[in-house]
Design a protein around this motif. Structure first.
Motif, PDB file in Angstrom:
ATOM      1  N   ALA A  46       0.823  -1.211   0.000  1.00  0.00           N
ATOM      2  CA  ALA A  46       0.000   0.000   0.000  1.00  0.00           C
ATOM      3  C   ALA A  46       0.861   1.266   0.000  1.00  0.00           C
ATOM      4  CB  ALA A  46      -0.913   0.008   1.220  1.00  0.00           C
ATOM      5  N   ARG A  47       2.213   1.082  -0.088  1.00  0.00           N
ATOM      6  CA  ARG A  47       3.182   2.175  -0.098  1.00  0.00           C
ATOM      7  C   ARG A  47       3.131   3.012   1.185  1.00  0.00           C
ATOM      8  NH1 ARG A  47       5.822   2.455  -4.495  1.00  0.00           N
ATOM      9  NH2 ARG A  47       6.537   4.603  -4.101  1.00  0.00           N
ATOM     10  N   GLN A  48       2.717   2.409   2.260  1.00  0.00           N
ATOM     11  CA  GLN A  48       2.717   3.084   3.567  1.00  0.00           C
ATOM     12  C   GLN A  48       4.012   2.692   4.297  1.00  0.00           C
ATOM     13  OE1 GLN A  48      -0.963   2.462   5.706  1.00  0.00           O
ATOM     14  NE2 GLN A  48      -2.221   2.872   3.901  1.00  0.00           N
ATOM     15  N   PHE A  49       5.131   3.170   3.753  1.00  0.00           N
ATOM     16  CA  PHE A  49       6.432   2.730   4.236  1.00  0.00           C
ATOM     17  C   PHE A  49       6.745   3.200   5.646  1.00  0.00           C
ATOM     18  CE2 PHE A  49       7.108   3.075  -0.504  1.00  0.00           C
ATOM     19  CZ  PHE A  49       6.986   1.710  -0.733  1.00  0.00           C
ATOM     20  N   SER A  50       6.332   4.405   5.979  1.00  0.00           N
ATOM     21  CA  SER A  50       6.622   4.920   7.328  1.00  0.00           C
ATOM     22  C   SER A  50       5.903   4.094   8.382  1.00  0.00           C
ATOM     23  CB  SER A  50       6.191   6.389   7.427  1.00  0.00           C
ATOM     24  OG  SER A  50       6.964   7.186   6.555  1.00  0.00           O
ATOM     25  N   GLU A  51       4.643   3.782   8.143  1.00  0.00           N
ATOM     26  CA  GLU A  51       3.907   2.952   9.097  1.00  0.00           C
ATOM     27  C   GLU A  51       4.492   1.542   9.153  1.00  0.00           C
ATOM     28  OE1 GLU A  51      -0.714   1.832  10.291  1.00  0.00           O
ATOM     29  OE2 GLU A  51      -0.293   3.152   8.581  1.00  0.00           O
ATOM     30  N   ALA A  52       4.942   1.049   7.998  1.00  0.00           N
ATOM     31  CA  ALA A  52       5.528  -0.291   7.950  1.00  0.00           C
ATOM     32  C   ALA A  52       6.783  -0.365   8.812  1.00  0.00           C
ATOM     33  CB  ALA A  52       5.849  -0.671   6.513  1.00  0.00           C
ATOM     34  N   ILE A  53       7.643   0.673   8.717  1.00  0.00           N
ATOM     35  CA  ILE A  53       8.886   0.601   9.485  1.00  0.00           C
ATOM     36  C   ILE A  53       8.623   0.769  10.974  1.00  0.00           C
ATOM     37  CG2 ILE A  53       9.680   3.024   9.504  1.00  0.00           C
ATOM     38  CD1 ILE A  53      12.436   1.856   8.532  1.00  0.00           C
ATOM     39  N   GLU A  54       7.616   1.554  11.332  1.00  0.00           N
ATOM     40  CA  GLU A  54       7.252   1.677  12.752  1.00  0.00           C
ATOM     41  C   GLU A  54       6.763   0.342  13.296  1.00  0.00           C
ATOM     42  OE1 GLU A  54       4.435   4.803  13.315  1.00  0.00           O
ATOM     43  OE2 GLU A  54       5.757   6.368  12.500  1.00  0.00           O
ATOM     44  N   MET A  55       5.936  -0.339  12.506  1.00  0.00           N
ATOM     45  CA  MET A  55       5.443  -1.652  12.927  1.00  0.00           C
ATOM     46  C   MET A  55       6.592  -2.643  13.087  1.00  0.00           C
ATOM     47  SD  MET A  55       4.680  -4.940  11.883  1.00  0.00           S
ATOM     48  CE  MET A  55       4.905  -4.709  10.134  1.00  0.00           C
ATOM     49  N   LEU A  56       7.551  -2.609  12.152  1.00  0.00           N
ATOM     50  CA  LEU A  56       8.696  -3.518  12.224  1.00  0.00           C
ATOM     51  C   LEU A  56       9.595  -3.185  13.410  1.00  0.00           C
ATOM     52  CD1 LEU A  56       9.561  -3.797   8.422  1.00  0.00           C
ATOM     53  CD2 LEU A  56       8.787  -5.674   9.895  1.00  0.00           C
ATOM     54  N   ASN A  57       9.749  -1.899  13.693  1.00  0.00           N
ATOM     55  CA  ASN A  57      10.540  -1.508  14.875  1.00  0.00           C
ATOM     56  C   ASN A  57       9.948  -2.118  16.140  1.00  0.00           C
ATOM     57  OD1 ASN A  57      12.348  -0.007  13.377  1.00  0.00           O
ATOM     58  ND2 ASN A  57      11.250   1.936  13.675  1.00  0.00           N
ATOM     59  N   ALA A  58       8.628  -2.057  16.248  1.00  0.00           N
ATOM     60  CA  ALA A  58       7.955  -2.625  17.421  1.00  0.00           C
ATOM     61  C   ALA A  58       8.123  -4.144  17.462  1.00  0.00           C
ATOM     62  CB  ALA A  58       6.474  -2.243  17.400  1.00  0.00           C
ATOM     63  N   ALA A  59       7.995  -4.776  16.312  1.00  0.00           N
ATOM     64  CA  ALA A  59       8.139  -6.242  16.262  1.00  0.00           C
ATOM     65  C   ALA A  59       9.550  -6.668  16.651  1.00  0.00           C
ATOM     66  CB  ALA A  59       7.795  -6.750  14.865  1.00  0.00           C
ATOM     67  N   ILE A  60      10.553  -5.905  16.207  1.00  0.00           N
ATOM     68  CA  ILE A  60      11.942  -6.252  16.527  1.00  0.00           C
ATOM     69  C   ILE A  60      12.220  -6.036  18.015  1.00  0.00           C
ATOM     70  CG2 ILE A  60      14.348  -5.555  16.120  1.00  0.00           C
ATOM     71  CD1 ILE A  60      13.507  -5.122  13.155  1.00  0.00           C
ATOM     72  N   ARG A  61      11.568  -5.069  18.618  1.00  0.00           N
ATOM     73  CA  ARG A  61      11.713  -4.918  20.072  1.00  0.00           C
ATOM     74  C   ARG A  61      11.139  -6.130  20.811  1.00  0.00           C
ATOM     75  NH1 ARG A  61      10.581   0.585  18.858  1.00  0.00           N
ATOM     76  NH2 ARG A  61       8.347   0.298  19.258  1.00  0.00           N
ATOM     77  N   PRO A  82      13.801  -9.507  19.379  1.00  0.00           N
ATOM     78  CA  PRO A  82      15.046  -8.867  18.936  1.00  0.00           C
ATOM     79  C   PRO A  82      15.961  -9.824  18.177  1.00  0.00           C
ATOM     80  CG  PRO A  82      15.066  -9.272  21.317  1.00  0.00           C
ATOM     81  CD  PRO A  82      13.684  -9.578  20.848  1.00  0.00           C
ATOM     82  N   GLY A  83      16.575  -9.271  17.126  1.00  0.00           N
ATOM     83  CA  GLY A  83      17.563 -10.047  16.379  1.00  0.00           C
ATOM     84  C   GLY A  83      17.004 -11.012  15.359  1.00  0.00           C
ATOM     85  N   ASP A  84      15.681 -11.053  15.188  1.00  0.00           N
ATOM     86  CA  ASP A  84      15.125 -11.999  14.217  1.00  0.00           C
ATOM     87  C   ASP A  84      15.562 -11.610  12.805  1.00  0.00           C
ATOM     88  OD1 ASP A  84      12.919 -14.216  13.737  1.00  0.00           O
ATOM     89  OD2 ASP A  84      12.630 -12.637  12.235  1.00  0.00           O
ATOM     90  N   LYS A  85      16.135 -12.559  12.083  1.00  0.00           N
ATOM     91  CA  LYS A  85      16.713 -12.257  10.764  1.00  0.00           C
ATOM     92  C   LYS A  85      15.649 -11.858   9.748  1.00  0.00           C
ATOM     93  CE  LYS A  85      19.009 -16.166  10.688  1.00  0.00           C
ATOM     94  NZ  LYS A  85      19.903 -17.282  10.269  1.00  0.00           N
ATOM     95  N   ASP A  86      14.480 -12.496   9.805  1.00  0.00           N
ATOM     96  CA  ASP A  86      13.432 -12.160   8.834  1.00  0.00           C
ATOM     97  C   ASP A  86      12.909 -10.740   9.043  1.00  0.00           C
ATOM     98  OD1 ASP A  86      13.569 -14.625   7.549  1.00  0.00           O
ATOM     99  OD2 ASP A  86      12.166 -15.541   8.959  1.00  0.00           O
ATOM    100  N   LEU A  87      12.754 -10.356  10.300  1.00  0.00           N
ATOM    101  CA  LEU A  87      12.281  -8.994  10.590  1.00  0.00           C
ATOM    102  C   LEU A  87      13.344  -7.968  10.201  1.00  0.00           C
ATOM    103  CD1 LEU A  87      10.536  -9.528  14.057  1.00  0.00           C
ATOM    104  CD2 LEU A  87       9.438  -9.230  11.830  1.00  0.00           C
ATOM    105  N   LEU A  88      14.609  -8.255  10.485  1.00  0.00           N
ATOM    106  CA  LEU A  88      15.680  -7.332  10.109  1.00  0.00           C
ATOM    107  C   LEU A  88      15.746  -7.175   8.592  1.00  0.00           C
ATOM    108  CD1 LEU A  88      18.481  -8.512  12.558  1.00  0.00           C
ATOM    109  CD2 LEU A  88      17.323  -6.294  12.611  1.00  0.00           C
ATOM    110  N   TYR A  89      15.594  -8.280   7.889  1.00  0.00           N
ATOM    111  CA  TYR A  89      15.637  -8.223   6.420  1.00  0.00           C
ATOM    112  C   TYR A  89      14.478  -7.389   5.889  1.00  0.00           C
ATOM    113  CZ  TYR A  89      16.014  -9.873   1.601  1.00  0.00           C
ATOM    114  OH  TYR A  89      16.148  -9.934   0.241  1.00  0.00           O
ATOM    115  N   ALA A  90      13.279  -7.612   6.434  1.00  0.00           N
ATOM    116  CA  ALA A  90      12.115  -6.833   5.981  1.00  0.00           C
ATOM    117  C   ALA A  90      12.325  -5.350   6.259  1.00  0.00           C
ATOM    118  CB  ALA A  90      10.856  -7.337   6.683  1.00  0.00           C
ATOM    119  N   ARG A  91      12.856  -5.012   7.454  1.00  0.00           N
ATOM    120  CA  ARG A  91      13.071  -3.596   7.773  1.00  0.00           C
ATOM    121  C   ARG A  91      14.124  -2.988   6.848  1.00  0.00           C
ATOM    122  NH1 ARG A  91      14.538  -1.694  13.823  1.00  0.00           N
ATOM    123  NH2 ARG A  91      16.556  -2.661  13.313  1.00  0.00           N
ATOM    124  N   ALA A  92      15.143  -3.762   6.482  1.00  0.00           N
ATOM    125  CA  ALA A  92      16.173  -3.254   5.577  1.00  0.00           C
ATOM    126  C   ALA A  92      15.561  -2.860   4.238  1.00  0.00           C
ATOM    127  CB  ALA A  92      17.253  -4.324   5.376  1.00  0.00           C
TER     128      ALA A  92
END
Length: 577
Positions: free
Chosen positions: A409-424, A427-437
């Motif tokens: 949906a091209r809502q990249f800012s919301e996507a990265i905020e959601m991923l930041n919360a998921a990684i907290r 922490p350290g999950d490779k799939d989440l880090l890859y998606a955030r990258a």
């Protein structure tokens, strides 16, 4: 420590002897004659009274066996065997002595067992084992010859040779074992199974070169023997010789086109080598020969999906489901096929058919993604929020589904905020880090992209996706081409036929001005996988190189498959505004 199987043997022995030894108790007269049965093996059991001394020794042997004192059990049962001449006691005494490595006692009990049951193959094999351990190979050969003469009469020599290899493979006297097997092969030098048995023995001993020689000798006698061919291929792979294994597979199949088992193994070998297209071709040949084999049909469906051949994937996965209706994973992949075809209603139907089991959670996550693709973004996110998660793996899966919905949906800012919360949370999950990258790259946060990908590579230096993503990002968004080249070379060594890595390498060559090299990589990438972004890159390089007609042809073909691909439309507008 004594095995549980041997413990059970002692218990059964004790109970059977208490009831079967002829003794001082007279049996009740039978009302009628017993029906005939397969009890001929026990027809000649001795009539021995269960005297106190025998009973005591039986108890002693049984208790010793139960407590793991196998040496005591072997000695005691050996005495009982000699007293009673009961073949069952002789058998247990032999096995216990062999287990305890008391080979003199094992030999004595095994001789008795063989005398009492001269046609019992296991008795003679136990006797041979004891003789070999006592370095009496000449006698072992004589007993093998006796066995082989009987098996030849029964036309069962093939099985006799394999049993011989198993017996010889268990002995600690390796030199004697090889000497005996060589003498057995010499008895029937033109029998393929004799050489095949020698190959097995050599593999057991770790001598793969000699095993290969024997396997070749077996195939010389029986050139179409699939079992020997499979064994030879396994030897080559154990020697870390995949190219030799490939050459052997292809030569054998060229001469034996109907060898389905060998072809199946060759196809699996190609899957291990990541040669998806070639593996698909081999699996399809097997499927043509055995159209009702559910596993083969399913494999063709999966590889068709892997190769982006959606019509074939749909056809074969549906057929696999007909053959095995409980295969929910096939339903999951059929849902993915429907998604890629943009048949979202059909995809939802497939996912809803998965009602429980190990694939239920993934089906529910995919259901949310499809709802968003149908335009119901809010409903899709509510659906994902309503899924009950039980562990971190499921939390990651739901987070990645959320990320996909927001990214598409091209809502990249919301996507990265959601991923930041998921990684907290994880922490350290490779799939989440890859998606955030990847999302960070869309937001031009290249330092976040590089940091996350390097964190993945720090934990997993051979992570191909991270190597490729970082190499491509450095190529596309910076001028750090030497670093990009190093990363992409590592990725290509790990997956030499991966279309996406070839695409990245082609793009790197283009950025460095090596047009001919770029075209070589990009053409090969598009040949392996018909992907819109690869087509976009190839078309751009062709256009810049002056071949505008071919560039338009590449773009047009890709547009017919994926008319709304952002990267493809972007490059076309760039050069054809």
């Amino acid at each position: 420590m004594i095995t549980s199987r041997l413990r059970r043997l002692f218990s059964i022995l004790f109970l059977s002897l208490l009831t079967a030894c002829a003794g001082t108790v007279k049996p009740e007269p039978m009302a009628e004659a017993p029906p005939p049965g397969p009890a001929k093996a026990d027809a000649a059991l001795p009539g021995v009274a269960l005297e106190p001394e025998i009973l005591y020794n039986l108890l002693l042997g049984e208790i010793a066996g139960q407590r793991g004192q196998i040496g005591v059990a072997a000695a005691t049962l050996g005495e009982v065997a000699q007293q009673t001449r009961d073949p069952r006691v002789a058998e247990r005494a032999t096995l216990a002595a062999l287990y305890a490595k008391r080979y003199d006692e094992a030999l004595q009990s095994a001789r008795l067992w063989t005398e009492l049951r001269p046609h019992d193959t296991e008795a003679r094999e136990a006797l041979i084992t004891a003789l070999l351990e006592l370095d009496r190979a000449a006698e072992a050969k004589e007993h093998f010859q006796t066995l082989f003469a009987a098996e030849e009469t029964r036309r069962n020599l093939d099985q006799a040779y394999l049993r011989a290899a198993a017996v010889l493979g268990r002995t600690s006297n390796r030199a004697a074992a090889i000497d005996v097997m060589q003498s057995l092969v010499a008895l029937n030098p033109r029998l393929a199974s004799a050489h095949f048995a020698m190959a097995h023995l050599m593999v057991r001993g770790g001598d793969l070169e000699k095993a290969l020689v024997s396997a070749d000798a077996a195939l010389k006698q029986r050139p179409d023997w699939e079992e020997a061919a499979l064994f030879k291929a396994r030897i080559l792979l154990s020697q870390k010789e995949p190219q030799k294994a490939r050459a052997f597979y292809e030569a054998f199949l060229n001469d034996n086109r109907g060898a389905n088992q060998v072809r199946l193994n060759y196809a699996r070998f190609l899957v291990d080598q990541k040669e998806w297209q070639k593996a698909l071709e081999e699996f399809k040949r097997v499927a043509d020969n055995v159209p009702d084999d559910a596993d083969t049909i399913y494999a063709v469906g999966l590889l068709s999906l892997q190769n982006n051949r959606l019509d074939e994937a749909d056809k074969y996965l549906k057929r696999a489901l007909e053959l095995r209706p409980q295969n929910d994973q096939a339903r999951l992949y059929l849902g993915q096929v429907a998604e890629q075809r943009k048949q979202y209603g059909a995809a939802i139907d497939w996912y809803l058919q998965i009602r429980d089991g190990e694939h239920y959670f993934e089906a529910q996550a995919r259901l949310g993604v499809v709802m968003a693709r149908q335009g119901d973004l809010a409903g899709a996110r509510r659906h994902l929020d309503g899924i009950s998660v039980q562990n971190d793996s499921q939390r990651v899966q739901v987070a990645l589904a959320h990320e996909q919905i927001l990214r598409e949906a091209r809502q990249f800012s919301e996507a990265i905020e959601m991923l930041n919360a998921a990684i907290r949370t994880v922490p350290g999950d490779k799939d989440l880090l890859y998606a955030r990258a990847l999302v960070a790259e869309k937001l031009n946060l290249l330092e976040v992209t590089e940091r996350d990908l390097r964190e993945i590579l720090k934990k997993d230096p051979k992570n191909v996706n991270a190597l490729n993503a970082l190499g491509y990002t450095l190529t596309d968004r910076t001028t750090r081409y030497d670093e990009a080249s190093e990363l992409l070379q590592q990725a290509m060594e790990l997956k030499p036929d991966d279309a996406y890595i070839m695409d990245s390498m082609g793009w790197l060559q283009y950025r460095r001005g090596n047009t001919a090299e770029a075209l070589k990589y990009l053409r090969r990438a598009l040949e392996i996988r018909n992907d819109a972004e690869i087509a976009a890159h190839l078309g751009e390089v062709l256009w810049v190189a002056g071949d505008r007609h071919e560039a338009e042809s590449v773009w047009d073909r890709a547009l017919r498959e994926t008319p709304d691909n952002e990267a493809l439309n972007g490059v076309i507008k760039k050069f054809k505004p």
